[in-house]
Scaffold this active site. Structure first.
Site, PDB file in Angstrom:
ATOM      1  N   PHE A 178       4.607  11.610   0.633  1.00  0.00           N
ATOM      2  CA  PHE A 178       4.208  12.793  -0.135  1.00  0.00           C
ATOM      3  C   PHE A 178       5.378  13.184  -1.037  1.00  0.00           C
ATOM      4  O   PHE A 178       6.509  13.310  -0.569  1.00  0.00           O
ATOM      5  CB  PHE A 178       3.845  13.923   0.844  1.00  0.00           C
ATOM      6  CG  PHE A 178       3.194  15.116   0.195  1.00  0.00           C
ATOM      7  CD1 PHE A 178       2.038  14.990  -0.573  1.00  0.00           C
ATOM      8  CD2 PHE A 178       3.733  16.380   0.349  1.00  0.00           C
ATOM      9  CE1 PHE A 178       1.444  16.093  -1.168  1.00  0.00           C
ATOM     10  CE2 PHE A 178       3.135  17.494  -0.253  1.00  0.00           C
ATOM     11  CZ  PHE A 178       1.989  17.348  -1.010  1.00  0.00           C
TER      12      PHE A 178
ATOM     13  N   ASP B  90       6.596  13.170   9.239  1.00  0.00           N
ATOM     14  CA  ASP B  90       5.747  14.195   8.657  1.00  0.00           C
ATOM     15  C   ASP B  90       4.336  13.925   9.174  1.00  0.00           C
ATOM     16  O   ASP B  90       3.740  12.882   8.869  1.00  0.00           O
ATOM     17  CB  ASP B  90       5.788  14.157   7.130  1.00  0.00           C
ATOM     18  CG  ASP B  90       4.964  15.296   6.513  1.00  0.00           C
ATOM     19  OD1 ASP B  90       4.045  15.807   7.180  1.00  0.00           O
ATOM     20  OD2 ASP B  90       5.242  15.657   5.356  1.00  0.00           O
TER      21      ASP B  90
ATOM     22  N   TYR C  12      -2.716  23.395   7.974  1.00  0.00           N
ATOM     23  CA  TYR C  12      -3.915  23.823   7.243  1.00  0.00           C
ATOM     24  C   TYR C  12      -4.851  22.685   6.853  1.00  0.00           C
ATOM     25  O   TYR C  12      -5.842  22.925   6.173  1.00  0.00           O
ATOM     26  CB  TYR C  12      -3.562  24.696   6.042  1.00  0.00           C
ATOM     27  CG  TYR C  12      -2.598  24.143   5.018  1.00  0.00           C
ATOM     28  CD1 TYR C  12      -3.002  23.191   4.091  1.00  0.00           C
ATOM     29  CD2 TYR C  12      -1.298  24.615   4.963  1.00  0.00           C
ATOM     30  CE1 TYR C  12      -2.126  22.725   3.135  1.00  0.00           C
ATOM     31  CE2 TYR C  12      -0.404  24.144   4.008  1.00  0.00           C
ATOM     32  CZ  TYR C  12      -0.819  23.201   3.094  1.00  0.00           C
ATOM     33  OH  TYR C  12       0.050  22.746   2.155  1.00  0.00           O
ATOM     34  N   LYS C  13      -4.537  21.476   7.278  1.00  0.00           N
ATOM     35  CA  LYS C  13      -5.438  20.364   7.002  1.00  0.00           C
ATOM     36  C   LYS C  13      -6.308  20.146   8.253  1.00  0.00           C
ATOM     37  O   LYS C  13      -7.314  20.813   8.423  1.00  0.00           O
ATOM     38  CB  LYS C  13      -4.615  19.134   6.649  1.00  0.00           C
ATOM     39  CG  LYS C  13      -3.762  19.354   5.384  1.00  0.00           C
ATOM     40  CD  LYS C  13      -2.836  18.180   5.115  1.00  0.00           C
ATOM     41  CE  LYS C  13      -1.866  18.488   3.978  1.00  0.00           C
ATOM     42  NZ  LYS C  13      -2.512  18.651   2.671  1.00  0.00           N
TER      43      LYS C  13
ATOM     44  N   ARG D  87      -9.780  10.754  -2.771  1.00  0.00           N
ATOM     45  CA  ARG D  87      -9.523  10.791  -1.324  1.00  0.00           C
ATOM     46  C   ARG D  87     -10.688  11.500  -0.637  1.00  0.00           C
ATOM     47  O   ARG D  87     -10.987  12.649  -0.943  1.00  0.00           O
ATOM     48  CB  ARG D  87      -8.210  11.508  -1.032  1.00  0.00           C
ATOM     49  CG  ARG D  87      -7.848  11.450   0.450  1.00  0.00           C
ATOM     50  CD  ARG D  87      -6.504  12.079   0.703  1.00  0.00           C
ATOM     51  NE  ARG D  87      -6.546  13.517   0.457  1.00  0.00           N
ATOM     52  CZ  ARG D  87      -5.482  14.304   0.488  1.00  0.00           C
ATOM     53  NH1 ARG D  87      -4.291  13.797   0.724  1.00  0.00           N
ATOM     54  NH2 ARG D  87      -5.594  15.605   0.260  1.00  0.00           N
TER      55      ARG D  87
END
Lengths: 402, 402
Positions: B126, B203, B228-229, B373
């Site tokens: 990321f 991560d 939050y995913k 995605r």
């Protein structure tokens, strides 16, 4: 009605801000809350704002909401700038906690001039500020100079004059002392620092929303501060960070992340700091806590900071007058104009007194080692509340024999 | 009902987790949300939990609530550890954003051993991770080694083996690639790093809640990640940070603050880092966003990560099967077991396709430069949703001529 009760009622009747108290969640039962310096009261509009973001934006929003949130830090920052800080648009962002923001700015200042390695603060500054500043300085081969401050009256500026030499990169102080409430003169401190080539980083946690600050008019360099005290943003709401515009490209903070990148959503390549205030951001702000900043700011804007400050001075002055006969020792500057929105007293058994007062319906804050901090937030506190609190404090002191 | 519709209905009827979809806010209209990799859906319990904290704890709580909140970071951390990470109690805290947590841990590792100055990551990590790591390394006179990764299939571990020498302090990778979804083998990567005396910092943003992680069983060193995913904690909810217990006193992070102090409320003296996981904290966490972590974890706990993973593998496998005839280019590992909970496709006009799909009721994420995605979060997505999405994607591709 007692003489004091009657007097308080007259003051409330003459209070031009009295009607704004309805904009806050009612204090349960007959409690009097004088702890706005720890956590400001809940604005009545907040629950609806937060619930809307949860259900409508997050729950129903799907793709659209995220776009709205991407500029939350600047949007809320601009609003804080306008209502509470007297800063220009584009000079304030909201995000991270106060300590992380302090770290970023202090590190940025030390990194900008390798020839200056010292930071100056005072030993009555909020302890976490001292921790952050000492850590940043040590990490960069520098030192933190901690000036000794009268814990009741504030820092003697002659000490500051002596301490700021040409090795000092930064002077970092709380505009309003968290403990005594002592209020610095922004211009006076800045003049001393600037004369020696140092910048000033203000912690406005106990000042923003409590006193007019006017960062732009005062040519302030840097500031950070909490939103959950006098800005009523709720527990742990993200803090603000101010950098004067001409310093944006001079200073670079060390915690790089996509929110500070020139192209936030480009998602490629090396880090390139945004040229604007965004460069002081790092990652995603906590949206539910961030949107809660809106409601309190709206009430402050409606009141106006000058009127709010006038009521605050009157409230703490009145509290001081009513507590005079108790023999509690004043541990704040005597003149209400020389302090923020709280007034502090010393009592050897403060640690026992604070919970005892809470049992008797008066909520105040305890500060080590022996202080009671009383914050009658002007928008959510009546003169009658102050009178009731003073009466209960007198009663508890008498009955408990403390 | 079409053959595909019938097939999907049979799969849903056999799905042991089907009933848990009711624990999420309904997707508006007939939309299909395949963007759980950006923001997980809203659990139905969340609005009530947040509203309770706003009105009852903040509004009515006065003195009591603040005490409850003081251990929020550890309390939520322990819950994330137990439900999603397979970590021991006292090894995880929640607070700050992922990037700030990454900064703290990477800095702590470099500061612990002045003899090792390099960090290794991959160029498909990321971007914000790359920014943070490059910044931390540069600030400490070190370097970031970025290994070239096949953007569709993940990193070749032989490259990692070559790159990790005795100047490497830290290997930092995303367990599940944010773009391709490629899933590392934790043990394999750690073996390579540990053999050279380096630590590994994972991560877990796209892994936590999506795949069983088992940090304790794998003897993991360090990790950070988003809530939050796949943990459904809501926009910008604070991130988690994991440090294996025996490293607590070996590593010290540089952003000192009262939440990391041995005596948080002592409010005096110099900074003394807490001996526990608390030393990795700094300041106040955003409470409204932090309490929102609870509801999603409860649903995950009820499902169990193994069952959740099995459904996820089945969902992405099914999606892959249905999209096969579209000619979209698979840009993820072919084997569902070798990727996380999302599957990515390449299409030269992805940037136009994503909003067009949204107009047609399919919400997916765009990744630069040309990726789509698709994240069918297993707890909130039916096989029927996947079938509908695939049909709409086919339709949009045909009609638009893209």
């Amino acid at each position: 009605m007692t003489v004091i009760g009657n007097d308080a009622a007259l003051r409330d009747a003459a209070d031009p801000l009295a009607h704004l108290r309805d904009r806050f969640h009612p204090t349960p039962g007959d409690a009097v809350y004088l702890n706005g310096g720890s956590l400001g009261r809940l604005p009545t509009a907040t629950a609806g704002i937060v619930d809307h973001v949860v259900r409508a934006e997050w729950g129903d929003g799907l793709a659209g909401a995220r776009t709205t949130w991407f500029d939350m830090c600047e949007r809320m920052g601009d609003r804080v700038a306008e209502v509470a800080l007297g800063a220009h648009p584009g000079e304030v962002v909201v995000g991270d906690c106060t300590s992380v923001n302090l770290y970023k700015l202090a590190a940025a200042v030390l990194d900008a001039d390798p020839g200056r390695r010292a930071i100056v603060t005072d030993d009555d500054n909020f302890p976490t500020d001292q921790y952050v500043l000492a850590g940043v300085a040590a990490e960069r081969g520098g030192t933190l100079r901690r000036l000794h401050t009268d814990p009741d009256r504030g820092l003697d500026l002659d000490l500051l004059r002596e301490a700021v030499d040409d090795d000092v990169a930064l002077v970092s102080l709380s505009l309003v002392s968290c403990r005594s409430g002592a209020l610095f003169d922004i211009a006076e401190v800045q003049e001393i620092a600037h004369a020696a080539g140092a910048l000033v980083l203000w912690d406005l946690s106990h000042a923003a929303g409590a006193v007019p600050v006017d960062l732009a008019a005062n040519g302030a360099d840097l500031a950070v501060g909490s939103t959950y005290k006098h800005l009523f943003a709720g527990p742990g709401a993200p803090a603000f960070l101010y950098v004067r515009r001409d310093l944006h490209t001079v200073l670079a903070q060390p915690i790089h992340g996509w929110y500070g990148h020139r192209e936030q959503l480009a998602m490629r390549g090396d880090y390139e700091a945004d040229p604007t205030i965004r460069r002081f951001l790092t990652g995603s702000p906590p949206i539910l806590s961030a949107v809660a900043i809106e409601a309190g700011l709206a009430v402050i804007a409606e009141a106006g900071l000058e009127a709010l400050r006038a009521k605050s001075v009157a409230l703490t002055g009145y509290l001081q007058e009513l507590l005079e006969p108790t023999g509690l020792r004043l541990a704040s500057p005597v003149d209400p104009a020389r302090r923020g929105a709280h007034v502090t007293y010393g009592h050897p058994r403060s640690a026992q007194l604070v919970p005892l007062l809470a049992e008797n319906g008066v909520f105040v804050d305890y500060s080590v080692p022996d202080r009671l901090r009383l914050t009658p937030a002007p928008l959510s506190t009546r003169f009658a509340d102050v009178a009731t609190a003073a009466e209960r404090i007198r009663g508890v002191l008498e009955r408990s024999g403390l």
